[in-house]
Design an enzyme around this catalytic site. Structure first.
Site, short mmCIF file in Angstrom:
data_model
loop_
_atom_site.label_atom_id
_atom_site.label_comp_id
_atom_site.label_asym_id
_atom_site.label_seq_id
_atom_site.Cartn_x
_atom_site.Cartn_y
_atom_site.Cartn_z
N GLY A 10 0.82 -1.20 0.00
CA GLY A 10 0.00 0.00 0.00
C GLY A 10 0.85 1.26 0.00
O GLY A 10 2.08 1.22 0.22
N THR A 96 -9.78 7.34 8.49
CA THR A 96 -10.20 8.12 7.33
C THR A 96 -11.23 9.20 7.67
O THR A 96 -11.97 9.09 8.65
CB THR A 96 -10.82 7.17 6.27
OG1 THR A 96 -11.36 7.93 5.18
CG2 THR A 96 -11.95 6.36 6.88
N TYR A 120 -17.65 1.61 3.46
CA TYR A 120 -16.23 1.81 3.79
C TYR A 120 -16.08 2.62 5.07
O TYR A 120 -15.34 2.23 5.98
CB TYR A 120 -15.53 2.50 2.62
CG TYR A 120 -14.14 2.96 2.95
CD1 TYR A 120 -13.10 2.05 3.15
CD2 TYR A 120 -13.85 4.33 3.06
CE1 TYR A 120 -11.82 2.49 3.47
CE2 TYR A 120 -12.57 4.77 3.37
CZ TYR A 120 -11.56 3.85 3.57
OH TYR A 120 -10.29 4.28 3.88
N LYS A 124 -14.47 1.40 8.74
CA LYS A 124 -13.33 2.07 9.39
C LYS A 124 -13.72 2.60 10.76
O LYS A 124 -12.91 2.55 11.70
CB LYS A 124 -12.82 3.21 8.50
CG LYS A 124 -12.21 2.76 7.19
CD LYS A 124 -10.94 1.95 7.38
CE LYS A 124 -9.75 2.80 7.73
NZ LYS A 124 -8.48 2.01 7.78
#
Length: 283
Positions: A10, A96, A120, A124
């Site tokens: 990543g 995030t 998503y 998170k």
């Protein structure tokens, strides 16, 4: 200091791998879909700190794969945090801006109410909750709009499209701070080191590049740096529909990170220049 990093390919993990004392694990070595294997990897390595730079990041696909996204983004980090708590070593994990609903235009502070708009963000946020409930020393670093010379990101996409087209329509009503992965890596390392010495610094923090800008404005900056003649037309998000709704306001207030850790917001324009030079040298 020995630091174990989950993730190797990543954007942030690639940058972390360049530091001495850092060992990065990829998915061939530990399966994030099996949270118990994450805890076992920490026990085996016995590091002085752990950084989680691995995640399920396919925002749109997560709408159809929320169970999988939740295992990787929530269950696995929770297992990591629990093992770190048992070993009494600090755990740093990247989160995030998608944990917020994107309303208003004021920068989000870490204590603001969360309200993710999609799968998503929910996954998170669940990860954050699992980490905070593990009972150990942790640092959660919420960031936004990650860019680098590696992986898939906006800078690389604009570089490619700008060379192919004379005009692009880019969303202009989503505002945030592009954040170079190299700066995120440095921030995570600094947090891990400082948390080792002072557990009182544990908590949730924000880190994003400055100044805040729209995607359209960011695209223009990229083309200017590249000296590419590609015109950008501003469009609203409604004209670029995606399976997952993006937050309009991704501004992050990063003042508590600076006050507590002495880490300041990076100027993404400097990072952009470095990224483009790195991409150019690789061609």
């Amino acid at each position: 200091m020995t630091i174990l990093v989950f993730g190797r390919t990543g954007q942030v993990a690639r940058e972390l791998a360049a530091y001495a004392g850092v060992t990065c694990l990829d998915r061939s070595e530990v399966d994030l879909e099996q949270p118990a294997s994450c805890a076992a990897a920490i026990r085996a390595a016995a590091p002085q700190a752990v950084i989680n730079a691995a995640a399920y990041t396919a925002v749109d696909r997560a709408e159809e794969e929320e169970v999988l996204a939740t295992v990787i983004n929530a269950d696995a980090p929770a297992a990591m945090a629990q093992e770190c708590a048992a070993l009494d070593v600090p755990f740093v994990s990247i989160s995030t801006d998608y944990v917020f609903d994107g309303s208003g235009d004021a920068p989000w502070v870490p204590t603001d109410p969360t309200g993710p708009l999609g799968a998503y963000g929910r996954s998170k946020l669940a990860g954050e909750q699992g980490i905070t409930q593990a009972g150990g020393v942790y640092g959660i670093l919420r960031t936004s709009w990650v860019v680098s010379a590696h992986g898939n990101n906006f800078v690389k996409t604009m570089r490619r499209l700008g060379a192919e087209r004379d005009q692009l329509s880019i969303v202009a009503d989503q505002i945030g701070g592009p954040t170079p992965a190299r700066d995120i890596a440095a921030a995570c390392l600094s947090m891990a080191q400082q948390l080792t010495d002072d557990a009182g610094k544990a908590g949730i923090y924000h880190f994003a590049g400055a100044p805040d800008v729209s995607w359209a404005g960011f695209a223009r900056a990229i083309f200017t740096e590249l000296e590419t003649n590609c015109d950008v037309t501003d469009i609203p998000s409604s004209e670029y529909p995606t399976p997952a709704t993006r937050p309009l306001n991704s501004r992050l207030d990063c003042s508590s990170l600076e006050t507590t850790f002495g880490i300041t917001r990076p100027d993404w324009r400097h990072g952009l220049s470095d990224i483009l030079k790195e991409l150019e040298s690789a061609t």
